[in-house]
Motif scaffolding. Sequence first.
Motif, PDB file in Angstrom:
ATOM      1  N   ARG A   1      44.171  42.134  49.251  1.00 27.19           N
ATOM      2  CA  ARG A   1      43.081  43.056  48.911  1.00 27.19           C
ATOM      3  C   ARG A   1      41.984  42.975  49.967  1.00 27.19           C
TER       4      ARG A   1
ATOM      5  N   ILE B   1      42.936  51.325  47.289  1.00 27.49           N
ATOM      6  CA  ILE B   1      43.111  49.937  47.743  1.00 27.49           C
ATOM      7  C   ILE B   1      43.990  49.185  46.750  1.00 27.49           C
ATOM      8  N   GLU B   2      43.689  49.314  45.463  1.00 29.09           N
ATOM      9  CA  GLU B   2      44.476  48.619  44.438  1.00 29.09           C
ATOM     10  C   GLU B   2      45.923  49.089  44.441  1.00 29.09           C
TER      11      GLU B   2
ATOM     12  N   GLU C   1      47.543  37.991  46.445  1.00 28.62           N
ATOM     13  CA  GLU C   1      47.041  39.327  46.109  1.00 28.62           C
ATOM     14  C   GLU C   1      45.586  39.481  46.543  1.00 28.62           C
TER      15      GLU C   1
ATOM     16  N   SER D   1      39.682  43.119  41.195  1.00 27.78           N
ATOM     17  CA  SER D   1      40.080  44.494  41.449  1.00 27.78           C
ATOM     18  C   SER D   1      38.859  45.306  41.853  1.00 27.78           C
TER      19      SER D   1
ATOM     20  N   VAL E   1      47.660  47.544  47.510  1.00 32.16           N
ATOM     21  CA  VAL E   1      47.881  46.113  47.271  1.00 32.16           C
ATOM     22  C   VAL E   1      49.013  45.904  46.269  1.00 32.16           C
TER      23      VAL E   1
END
Length: 158
Positions: free
Chosen positions: A95, A145-146, A91, A38, A149
């Motif tokens: 990302r 961004i997280e 994932e 992350s 995603v």
Amino acid sequence: MKHVIGLGFATAFAATMVFAEPVDPTAVVYEDGAVAVSLSGQAGDPDNGAILMNKGSGNCIACHSVEALSHLPFHGEVGPPLDGVADRWSEAELRGIVANAKVMFDGTMMPAFYKTEGFTRLGDAYTGKAHADGSVQPLLTAQDIEDVVSFLVTLKEE
């Protein structure tokens, strides 16, 4: 005693997740284009990710169509449709693509949303001038961004 040790470990683990510092854009580690950790140290919020898909510096639907967001106008056709994207990419790969798609796809038109250096002739918004102080902020924050995603991983084929 087991419960005390277990509670202590859980508290320490939770503290590292809650207070983790965001990864600086210049320190992101890409492995074959994917980013395993992350960027914010926090879980993403898929609801905010859906908002970012349509607004602000994200505005993913300007280039991509997304059936889950069909209630919003003006879906683009420049990029591939994002329906089922969670079945095509992990994932970590998603990302990496959102952070800087150019690492995975050389020559792509997709902007690098989490990049602050290595630009050629980068202007300061619409002023026609270079950045005055030389510093550049990423288009999206690490948490943005997280969030994006976390929304993208919900887009599976039905």
